[in-house]
Design an enzyme around this catalytic site. Structure first.
Site, PDB file in Angstrom:
ATOM      1  N   GLY A 160       0.815  -1.209   0.000  1.00 13.72           N
ATOM      2  CA  GLY A 160       0.000   0.000   0.000  1.00 13.72           C
ATOM      3  C   GLY A 160       0.848   1.258   0.000  1.00 13.72           C
ATOM      4  N   SER A 161       0.395   2.257   0.721  1.00 12.78           N
ATOM      5  CA  SER A 161       1.047   3.574   0.694  1.00 12.78           C
ATOM      6  C   SER A 161       2.419   3.594   1.338  1.00 12.78           C
ATOM      7  CB  SER A 161       0.148   4.618   1.355  1.00 12.78           C
ATOM      8  OG  SER A 161      -1.030   4.808   0.592  1.00 12.78           O
ATOM      9  N   THR A 162       2.793   2.543   2.093  1.00 14.78           N
ATOM     10  CA  THR A 162       4.145   2.514   2.654  1.00 14.78           C
ATOM     11  C   THR A 162       5.189   2.359   1.552  1.00 14.78           C
ATOM     12  OG1 THR A 162       4.037   0.115   3.000  1.00 14.78           O
ATOM     13  CG2 THR A 162       3.317   1.511   4.821  1.00 14.78           C
ATOM     14  N   TYR A 163       4.745   2.005   0.345  1.00 12.99           N
ATOM     15  CA  TYR A 163       5.635   1.831  -0.804  1.00 12.99           C
ATOM     16  C   TYR A 163       5.912   3.154  -1.511  1.00 12.99           C
ATOM     17  CZ  TYR A 163       7.374  -0.544  -5.081  1.00 12.99           C
ATOM     18  OH  TYR A 163       8.122  -1.000  -6.136  1.00 12.99           O
TER      19      TYR A 163
END
Length: 631
Positions: free
Chosen positions: A325-328
């Site tokens: 998700g957005s941690t990427y």
């Protein structure tokens, strides 16, 4: 009368001839017997004396004492305890059925146990003893000793069993031991592994350090009587105990993180030292009791573990794969910056969606974020910014940056069962799916969705490499190993990474870290409610929510929300963080399976665990271990 006398003479001659033949035959037989007796008693006396001695004297291997496992402060995680067990030996499998029935009357073995004993005793051609039952109570020992005359080849043995004081808390890291299986013998010719009492590491550190923990076997020479019972010990050679292992895990932090995860059904927390790569904590919930395997797990217990939908045997920290998700998004931003398709001040529009042909790729914020630069886009987690950044950088550059930061490959941690997850590339899609890479795939990859998956450990590695200035630090779970506990000491502390540099532009890393700091510490950040109250514990982070099931417009109109979905269909909640901001030392990654929202569910866990780790930093010295070693 003359005729009568002539017949008598013939008969007399015939009798004499027969007597001579019989006498000669007897003489030949007696000569042969005397010769054979001479051969056996004189010529081959040494050979038969040796065989008789071998029937009287038995040589048996002694399993070595298995090495102990400690946390970084010397708290025992895997130890040995005395164990009374009953052993049985049978010469070429003779009398096995009767022996097992007698044992069944005393111990109540059960059908499965009797079948195992029958198989092992008949298969055991060298008369080596097999284990009947372990962990005997005093009453069982007394019954066996009382019935000893009726149990040829049966004896009580005092051995060692593995014990795990921390139970479920350390189950996935330490692992457990079990009976030696055929696949365990591959590439190993150690005869001690053939012993029925020997145990072999099956998971975790017990498996990865098996050859060091096992030690070297000793031997004992005993005199046995006609029924195989030991009369006396003739000679003994002690074996060499296995090496002890000092792990990087801080048991206090491990326990704290596990407590924080208790209210959630399934997930993982990983804490790394960004300088050394030491794994300070690695929690995977739910866990299991490793002592169950050490004592011998039943078929029912094994089936319960396998059928549990939350997979307690699965180490989610290294083998659980999830869309990041957005941690990427830091990967996408860094790839675009390093490729110079954007610069730290570039502002990209976010009207709430981007169009690709007839398809709309929406931002999570309906109406959009307006115009944002890199650090603002990270802080607000603007999807549209990263769609465009990924499009400009291209799949090849984004994938290359991801691999440099630790995705798509197994680390050097060394624990068995680690997954490489999946960092997609053009080649991967063509080979696995049989289709060419599309621009839409790049958009999805830019926000950590689509074909992209990662483990919690990989997310912690990425965060550590961003925090330490771009050094390729590798995770490590072993501080030291030594046979003598006095020699078991951690290496000298380090303040700078010794890992090779990834050669990333320091200015670009600074922009990424500023964005992660703003996530927590700026008013527009997606996790500003998590900011630390004490300035010395200020940290940076990034929230993430990984889609499991897409809720359609029609379902929304029907009132279906994430909270109303069954647990297994809800989104995963993610959070990565590091601290302190001004001098990073620790990185943390949290995944709560089906936790719905990263900032609300995983974020508080990551914050509390990271701050607790920073608070305990001075106390993570080895003072406690030195005190234990001196006892």
């Amino acid at each position: 009368m003359k005729h009568f006398r002539k017949g008598d003479g013939e008969r007399s001659g015939l009798f004499t001839r027969r007597a001579l033949v019989l006498g000669g035959a007897q003489a030949v037989l007696l000569t042969a017997l005397a010769g054979r007796l001479y051969q056996l008693q004189v010529v081959e006396t040494d050979r038969f004396s040796s065989m008789a001695e071998e029937n009287r004297v038995s040589m048996r291997l002694l399993p070595p004492s298995r090495g102990l496992i400690f946390d970084r402060a010397g708290v025992p995680l895997a130890v040995n305890r005395n164990n009374f067990r009953v052993m049985a030996a049978s010469e070429r499998g003779r009398g096995v059925d009767v022996l097992i029935e007698r044992l069944d009357q005393i111990l109540i073995l059960g059908d499965a146990e009797k079948a195992r004993l029958l198989r092992e005793l008949r298969r055991n051609r060298n008369a080596q003893p097999v284990v009947v039952r372990e962990n005997l109570g005093w009453e069982e020992v007394a019954r066996l000793e009382f019935n000893a005359p009726d149990l040829p080849g049966v004896f009580i043995d005092l051995g060692q069993s593995r014990d795990y004081p921390e139970g479920e808390l350390m189950s996935h890291i330490v692992g457990y031991t079990g009976r030696v299986a055929d696949e365990d013998l591959a590439g190993r010719d150690d005869p001690v592994l053939q012993l029925a009492t020997m145990r072999f590491g099956k998971k975790g550190v017990e498996r990865s350090l098996e050859d060091e923990l096992r030690g070297r076997a000793g031997a004992v020479q005993v005199e046995v009587n006609a029924v195989g019972r030991v009369v006396r010990e003739l000679d003994r050679t002690e074996g060499q105990p296995g090496a002890n292992a000092l792990l990087t895990i801080d048991l206090d932090i491990q326990r704290f993180a596990a407590e924080k995860m208790k209210e959630h059904q399934s997930g993982s927390v990983v804490v790394l030292d960004v300088i050394t790569g030491d794994v300070i904590a690695m929690v995977s919930t739910p866990g299991f009791d490793p002592s169950t395997f050490a004592r011998g797990i039943t078929q029912a217990e094994w089936r319960d573990l396998l059928d549990d939908p939350q997979r307690p045997l699965h180490n989610k920290a290294i083998a659980g794969v999830y869309p990041p998700g957005s941690t990427y998004k830091m990967v996408t931003a860094l790839a675009a910056l390093e490729a110079k398709v954007i610069d730290p001040w570039s502002r990209l529009p976010c009207p709430g969606y981007l169009e690709l042909g007839k398809i709309k790729f929406h931002c999570w914020l309906k109406g959009g974020h307006g115009s944002t630069n890199v650090s603002e886009a990270i802080a607000m987690s603007c999807d549209c910014f990263f769609y465009e950044a990924a499009r400009r950088a291209g799949i090849d550059r984004v994938s290359d940056m991801a691999q440099r930061l630790g995705f798509g490959k197994v680390s050097e941690l060394g624990l068995p069962g680690e997954s490489a997850a999946n960092q997609p590339t053009r080649t991967w899609k063509q080979e696995k799916i049989g289709k060419a890479w599309q621009h839409g795939d790049t958009f999805n990859l830019g926000i950590g969705q689509g074909y992209m998956t990662a483990t919690p450990l990989q997310l912690a590695i990425m965060t550590a490499r961003l925090a330490n200035g771009g050094y390729e630090v590798q995770p490590n779970v072993l501080l030291a190993k030594a046979t003598s506990r006095e020699e078991l000491a951690p290496p000298a502390p380090r303040t700078k990474p010794t890992a090779p540099s990834l050669r990333l532009n320091p200015q670009h890393l600074a922009v990424i870290r500023q964005g992660m700091s703003d996530v927590v510490n700026a008013g527009h950040g997606t996790a500003n409610a998590l900011r630390a109250k004490q300035p010395e514990f200020t940290f940076a982070g990034k929230t993430g929510t990984a889609q499991v099931k897409r809720i359609t417009e029609r379902e929304r109109e029907m009132g279906i929300t994430q909270a109303s979905l069954p647990w297994h269909l809800r989104h995963h909640a993610l959070f990565v963080c590091y601290g302190p901001v001004d001098n990073p030392r620790y990185a943390c990654a949290v995944i709560v399976e089906h936790g719905q929202a990263g900032g609300a569910t995983a974020g508080p866990i990551g914050r509390d665990v990271l701050i607790e780790t920073m608070k305990r930093d001075p106390s993570r010295r080895t003072d406690r271990f030195k005190k234990m070693a001196s006892r």
